[in-house]
Design an enzyme around this catalytic site. Structure first.
Site, PDB file in Angstrom:
ATOM      1  CB  SER A   1      -0.776  -0.009   1.216  1.00  0.00           C
ATOM      2  OG  SER A   1      -0.111   0.214   2.453  1.00  0.00           O
ATOM      3  CE  LYS A   2      -1.809   6.592  -2.954  1.00  0.00           C
ATOM      4  NZ  LYS A   2      -3.424   6.614  -2.433  1.00  0.00           N
ATOM      5  NE  ARG A   3       0.026   0.777   5.968  1.00  0.00           N
ATOM      6  CZ  ARG A   3       0.699  -0.268   6.166  1.00  0.00           C
ATOM      7  NH1 ARG A   3       2.082  -0.470   6.800  1.00  0.00           N
ATOM      8  NH2 ARG A   3       0.338  -1.687   5.799  1.00  0.00           N
ATOM      9  CG  HIS A   4       4.741  -1.154   1.940  1.00  0.00           C
ATOM     10  ND1 HIS A   4       3.450  -1.538   1.848  1.00  0.00           N
ATOM     11  CD2 HIS A   4       5.158  -1.613   2.913  1.00  0.00           C
ATOM     12  CE1 HIS A   4       2.942  -2.422   2.827  1.00  0.00           C
ATOM     13  NE2 HIS A   4       4.038  -2.523   3.588  1.00  0.00           N
ATOM     14  N   GLY A   5       5.436   3.378   0.114  1.00  0.00           N
ATOM     15  CA  GLY A   5       6.159   4.205  -0.798  1.00  0.00           C
ATOM     16  C   GLY A   5       5.133   4.171  -1.975  1.00  0.00           C
TER      17      GLY A   5
END
Ligand code: GLU
Length: 473
Positions: A240-244
């Site tokens: 997800s966006k949390r990972h970049g």
């Protein structure tokens, strides 16, 4: 079923094309190309509250950038409501679907109650056997799911996955507002578009037994299924966006090459021995679900970066030059519309392409070649533009002013003569010149740099460096 393989990518336009979607599209396309089949693009835009035309454009832009071209479509489900309606009517006529008059509120209240009692919420079937309509209520339509027995998904990647039919709800296929639901539209379209293999993320695996029951109800042959393993971030949670960055276009903007990204995506789940770098032709030839693993794949940005560098190194300077120009504009190194001698730029690119991991890095590293005036890095200036280097730079200035030959050999001769005369090592001249030409202490070979800069720029920069030393002194 015809012999021709027909597959589809069926994104919902509720966001940009992301890494997972692009991989699904790629696997579909590879499967189609491997068998000389047909790749269909279908936009699943029945969810009007979340689908937008901008996202349809964004998905198409992402696929086009990646070179994932399709053979048929894009078809939009919004244009096909009459078709879905006729399939729903057919199920009703045949007694395989029924009207349900339960309101959303009632269903929600029952769901809450079941949860409070620790039960799995499920439709209780109360409208299943109604014989008369309930006046004043516009009903939804539910599919009559078999309540006993099992449904087996024979998956090309996971093998046989068995579901108990008792776990399958009588699903709504047409909402009371007249809009069809995903499981219905997907089956109708896959039938209507003569899809032979459904290749999609395994987040849809739980939908597959419901869809198989719909195929059975219609009397159509069930297609092959391949559910692709999930993609996880480095912490093993769903990517997800949390990972970049997860959107494909963000990778374009960060200076990744489409082929490098495709090459990376294919390895998310698929492998072919130890090989890491593939041409599209090789991928098409080798691709098969036999080499797709069941285990989730972990997205590794460092590996993608490494692969990108491999692709940058392997490209011809000319091709790379065409790709780097927009990044030069973005980095304000080149003005929009400013013309540049592309053959010259390719020579500059050639000296730097071994070092750049992205097109952004490459563009930034080209700055000193292109701009008129460079800035000296203060530390490099202190260390190398000083009294010690001054006589060397002055000699070089005199010699180069009279020198027409700016080839590697021609320049080497001039440099050697000067360092011999002064009894110093080549570095004693090369480092001050490097700072004078590039502003810093790292660059390709100094003769290559001068060769690309040419005589005018070289002399101008030498003079500027000499003047800077004089000022200091
Ligand atoms: N529209 C669905 C999605 O974007 C895909 C459905 C399918 O491939 O069957 O997740």
């Amino acid at each position: 079923m015809s012999d021709t393989v027909r597959v589809r990518f069926a994104p919902s336009p509720t966001g940009h094309l992301h890494i997972g979607g692009a991989r699904t599209a790629l696997f579909n396309r590879l499967y189609a190309r491997h068998f000389g089949g047909v790749f269909v693009l279908r936009i699943e835009d029945t969810d009007r509250s979340r689908s937008t035309d901008e996202y349809i454009d964004a998905i198409i832009e992402g696929m086009t950038w990646l070179g994932l071209d399709w053979d048929e479509g894009p078809f939009r489900q919004m244009d096909r409501f009459d078709i879905y309606r006729s399939y729903v009517d057919r199920l009703i006529r045949e007694g395989k679907a029924y009207y349900c008059y339960c309101s959303a509120e009632e269903l929600e209240a029952r769901r809450q109650k079941a949860m409070a009692e620790g039960k799995t919420p499920a439709y209780d079937g109360r409208c299943r056997n109604l014989t008369e309509p309930v006046p004043g209520i516009t009903p939804a339509v539910r599919f009559r799911m078999p309540q006993i027995g099992q449904t087996v998904v024979d998956d090309l990647i996971r093998g046989k996955v068995v579901f108990d039919n008792s776990q399958l709800d009588d699903l709504i296929i047409l909402r009371s507002d007249g809009t069809p639901t995903y499981n219905l539209t997907v089956v109708v379209d896959d039938v209507d578009m003569r899809i032979t293999h459904v290749i999609r993320g395994d987040d849809h695996l739980n939908n597959t037994p419901k869809q198989i029951q719909l195929y059975n109800a219609f009397g159509y042959e069930v297609p092959g299924f391949a559910h692709l393993p999930m993609i996880l971030g480095s912490d093993k949670t769903r990517l997800s966006k949390r990972h970049g960055a997860t959107s494909v276009m963000a990778y374009r903007d960060m200076g990744y090459l489409p082929d490098a990204l495709l090459n990376y995506l294919v390895r998310l789940g698929w492998s072919y021995g130890d090989q890491e770098v593939f041409t599209m032709e090789e991928l098409t030839r080798y691709f098969s679900f036999d080499n797709v693993g069941k285990a989730a794949a972990v997205f590794n940005p460092e590996k993608l970066l490494w692969l990108n560098q491999q692709y940058i190194m392997a490209m011809t300077p000319e091709a790379l030059t065409g790709m780097v120009v927009p990044f030069l504009v973005k980095e304000n190194i080149l003005a929009e519309g400013q013309s540049l001698d592309m053959a010259w730029l390719a020579r500059a690119v050639k000296t730097l392409q071994e070092r750049a991991k992205t097109l952004v890095e490459l563009a930034k590293s080209l700055r000193y070649y292109i701009v008129e005036d460079i800035e000296f890095d203060p530390r490099a200036k202190d260390k190398f533009l000083n009294e010690k280097g001054l006589p060397l730079l002055e000699d070089l200035n005199t010699e180069l002013a009279a020198q027409a030959d700016f080839t590697h050999e021609g320049l080497e001769r001039v440099f050697k003569a000067i360092v011999e005369k002064h009894g110093v090592k080549l570095g004693a001249l090369a480092q001050p010149v490097r700072v004078a030409m590039t502003g810093g202490t790292e660059s390709p070979g100094i003769f290559e740099v001068l060769g690309v800069l040419g005589k005018d720029k070289t002399l101008k920069r030498l003079n500027k460096a000499i003047a800077a030393i004089d000022q200091k002194g």
